[in-house]
Design a protein around this motif. Structure first.
Motif, PDB file in Angstrom:
ATOM      1  N   VAL A 159       0.865  -1.175   0.000  1.00  0.00           N
ATOM      2  CA  VAL A 159       0.000   0.000   0.000  1.00  0.00           C
ATOM      3  C   VAL A 159       0.902   1.226   0.000  1.00  0.00           C
ATOM      4  O   VAL A 159       1.795   1.347   0.846  1.00  0.00           O
ATOM      5  N   GLN A 160       0.689   2.114  -0.954  1.00  0.00           N
ATOM      6  CA  GLN A 160       1.539   3.293  -1.083  1.00  0.00           C
ATOM      7  C   GLN A 160       1.502   4.129   0.193  1.00  0.00           C
ATOM      8  O   GLN A 160       0.441   4.507   0.681  1.00  0.00           O
ATOM      9  N   SER A 161       2.680   4.383   0.739  1.00  0.00           N
ATOM     10  CA  SER A 161       2.766   5.233   1.926  1.00  0.00           C
ATOM     11  C   SER A 161       2.432   6.673   1.542  1.00  0.00           C
ATOM     12  O   SER A 161       2.556   7.076   0.390  1.00  0.00           O
ATOM     13  N   ALA A 162       2.027   7.449   2.546  1.00  0.00           N
ATOM     14  CA  ALA A 162       1.633   8.836   2.269  1.00  0.00           C
ATOM     15  C   ALA A 162       1.895   9.700   3.490  1.00  0.00           C
ATOM     16  O   ALA A 162       1.766   9.250   4.636  1.00  0.00           O
ATOM     17  N   ILE A 163       2.282  10.939   3.219  1.00  0.00           N
ATOM     18  CA  ILE A 163       2.400  11.941   4.265  1.00  0.00           C
ATOM     19  C   ILE A 163       1.586  13.156   3.858  1.00  0.00           C
ATOM     20  O   ILE A 163       1.279  13.350   2.682  1.00  0.00           O
ATOM     21  N   SER A 164       1.213  13.954   4.849  1.00  0.00           N
ATOM     22  CA  SER A 164       0.543  15.224   4.568  1.00  0.00           C
ATOM     23  C   SER A 164       1.273  16.327   5.326  1.00  0.00           C
ATOM     24  O   SER A 164       1.714  16.133   6.462  1.00  0.00           O
ATOM     25  N   VAL A 165       1.423  17.462   4.662  1.00  0.00           N
ATOM     26  CA  VAL A 165       2.134  18.605   5.233  1.00  0.00           C
ATOM     27  C   VAL A 165       1.152  19.765   5.403  1.00  0.00           C
ATOM     28  O   VAL A 165       0.381  20.076   4.490  1.00  0.00           O
ATOM     29  N   THR A 166       1.187  20.367   6.575  1.00  0.00           N
ATOM     30  CA  THR A 166       0.371  21.549   6.843  1.00  0.00           C
ATOM     31  C   THR A 166       1.289  22.678   7.296  1.00  0.00           C
ATOM     32  O   THR A 166       2.106  22.488   8.203  1.00  0.00           O
ATOM     33  N   LYS A 167       1.168  23.831   6.649  1.00  0.00           N
ATOM     34  CA  LYS A 167       1.986  24.993   7.009  1.00  0.00           C
ATOM     35  C   LYS A 167       1.068  26.148   7.369  1.00  0.00           C
ATOM     36  O   LYS A 167       0.117  26.451   6.646  1.00  0.00           O
ATOM     37  N   THR A 168       1.351  26.783   8.503  1.00  0.00           N
ATOM     38  CA  THR A 168       0.563  27.933   8.939  1.00  0.00           C
ATOM     39  C   THR A 168       1.499  29.089   9.278  1.00  0.00           C
ATOM     40  O   THR A 168       2.678  28.892   9.595  1.00  0.00           O
ATOM     41  N   ALA A 169       0.942  30.305   9.196  1.00  0.00           N
ATOM     42  CA  ALA A 169       1.689  31.521   9.525  1.00  0.00           C
ATOM     43  C   ALA A 169       0.979  32.259  10.644  1.00  0.00           C
ATOM     44  O   ALA A 169      -0.251  32.329  10.679  1.00  0.00           O
ATOM     45  N   ASP A 170       1.761  32.819  11.575  1.00  0.00           N
ATOM     46  CA  ASP A 170       1.198  33.588  12.679  1.00  0.00           C
ATOM     47  C   ASP A 170       2.099  34.797  12.946  1.00  0.00           C
ATOM     48  O   ASP A 170       3.237  34.615  13.364  1.00  0.00           O
ATOM     49  N   PRO A 171       1.645  36.003  12.655  1.00  0.00           N
ATOM     50  CA  PRO A 171       0.328  36.352  12.124  1.00  0.00           C
ATOM     51  C   PRO A 171       0.283  36.179  10.614  1.00  0.00           C
ATOM     52  O   PRO A 171       1.318  36.007   9.974  1.00  0.00           O
ATOM     53  N   THR A 172      -0.920  36.265  10.073  1.00  0.00           N
ATOM     54  CA  THR A 172      -1.067  36.189   8.615  1.00  0.00           C
ATOM     55  C   THR A 172      -1.074  37.566   7.972  1.00  0.00           C
ATOM     56  O   THR A 172      -1.082  37.666   6.750  1.00  0.00           O
TER      57      THR A 172
END
Length: 357
Positions: A159-172
């Motif tokens: 089963v193909q492995s997978a990652i997810s990336v989330t990037k946030t900025a503070d403040p925007t």
């Protein structure tokens, strides 16, 4: 001679008496004399050994890693002529006394079958093959036994492995000309339970290699379902209305060497900073009357507060202007001089400016 041939079914058991039958013939001549004679034939019964087969099948025959339920079917068939009894039914991997509890003691006539279906969880990594064998033992009335086996194989698929990336900025949003922004990156291993991933590269489209910025560090090994979080600070500059979008990319491999990668972006907008402040014309005077036709120096105070630090103001940029100015007085006046003091005794520094009228 006269010969006659016929066929009959002869039944019996090898442990019992043989089958014997006698033929008798009587003949007459033309004088009426007769003669009678007999002869017998004996049929002995050979001992026939039990003959059974076992068939074991799996459904499905392959499951995705790390595993899934599989239905196994075990069928015992009596291929012999004599009745047999199942004395034992066992498996190399599973407890058939619980799955097929009624097997032992079951009698099978010639051609009859016994079938048992059970479900087991088959687990492993991609490329593994799970093989298990079912064995049946059957005996006939003479105590002869027959033992046969059959196996079933279930393969584990990748089963193909997978990652997810989330990037946030503070403040925007930052006020022009810019400000410090904290960027947070979260990398989640979305793979199945058997695949850990190792992140060996973490880069940003503007700020470059993040492994040396903030508390970000690679390589990082992430177990399935877990995440790795890091952050770094950067100065975002620009004019009002500008925006900066930067993309972070994480990449690495799973435990089978398969490449995994994902990215996400964050946007920071530069806006013009507008703050409502209090201005005191001729501080200390009450009322604050003003004759626009007079000549001299006009004092003006910009009052500081908890939300407004007047020391951050560039005094030469504070221009005085009002509607209805006449008599050749310019419409916009720059300050002659300035200083900082608390003119209203509220504990905050105020910016005092002097304008020539």
């Amino acid at each position: 001679t006269y010969t006659c041939t016929f066929t009959e079914w002869i039944a019996g058991d090898w442990s019992g008496p043989p089958h014997e039958n006698t033929a008798t013939a009587t003949a007459y001549d033309n004088d009426g004399n007769s003669d009678t004679d007999s002869d017998d034939a004996t049929v002995y019964f050979d001992d026939v050994l039990p003959d059974i087969t076992v068939t074991k099948t799996a459904n499905p025959t392959s499951v995705p890693e790390p595993g899934d339920n599989v239905d196994f079917t075990v069928t015992v068939t009596n291929n012999g002529l004599e009745n047999v009894t199942i004395n034992d039914l066992y498996d190399s991997d599973f407890d058939l006394t619980s799955h097929c509890g009624d097997a032992v003691g079951t009698g099978l006539a010639s051609g009859e079958t016994y079938t048992c279906v059970f479900t087991e969880w088959i687990a492993g990594n991609a490329g593994d093959n799970h093989e298990n064998t079912a064995t049946a033992v059957a005996t006939d009335s003479a105590g002869n036994s027959n033992t046969v086996s059959d196996d079933a194989t279930v393969s584990i698929t990748d089963v193909q492995s997978a990652i997810s990336v989330t990037k946030t900025a503070d403040p925007t949003v930052v006020p022009e000309p810019g400000g410090d922004v904290t960027f947070t990156v979260v990398i989640t291993n979305d793979s199945v339970a058997s695949d850990q991933v190792t992140i060996d590269s973490l880069t940003d489209s503007i700020y470059g290699d993040l492994s040396v910025q903030g508390d970000c560090l690679v390589p990082q090994t992430i177990l399935p379902g877990d995440c790795y979080t890091c952050s770094f600070m950067a100065y975002v500059a620009g004019n009002a209305g500008d925006s900066e979008t930067n993309v972070v990319t994480a990449s690495g491999t799973d435990d089978e060497g398969t490449v995994v990668s994902d990215d996400d972006d964050a946007t920071v907008t530069v806006e013009s900073l507008v703050i409502d402040v209090d201005v005191d014309i001729k501080p200390g005077s009450d009322p604050n009357s003003l004759n626009v036709h007079s000549r001299g120096v006009l004092p003006v105070a910009i009052l500081g507060s908890a939300d407004f630090n007047t020391t951050q103001v560039d005094p030469p940029t504070v221009l005085l202007s009002w509607a209805g100015m006449t008599g050749g007085i310019p419409g916009i006046i720059s300050p002659l001089r300035w200083n900082w003091e608390d003119v209203n005794d509220d504990g905050f520094l105020d910016l005092g400016l002097k304008y020539s009228m």
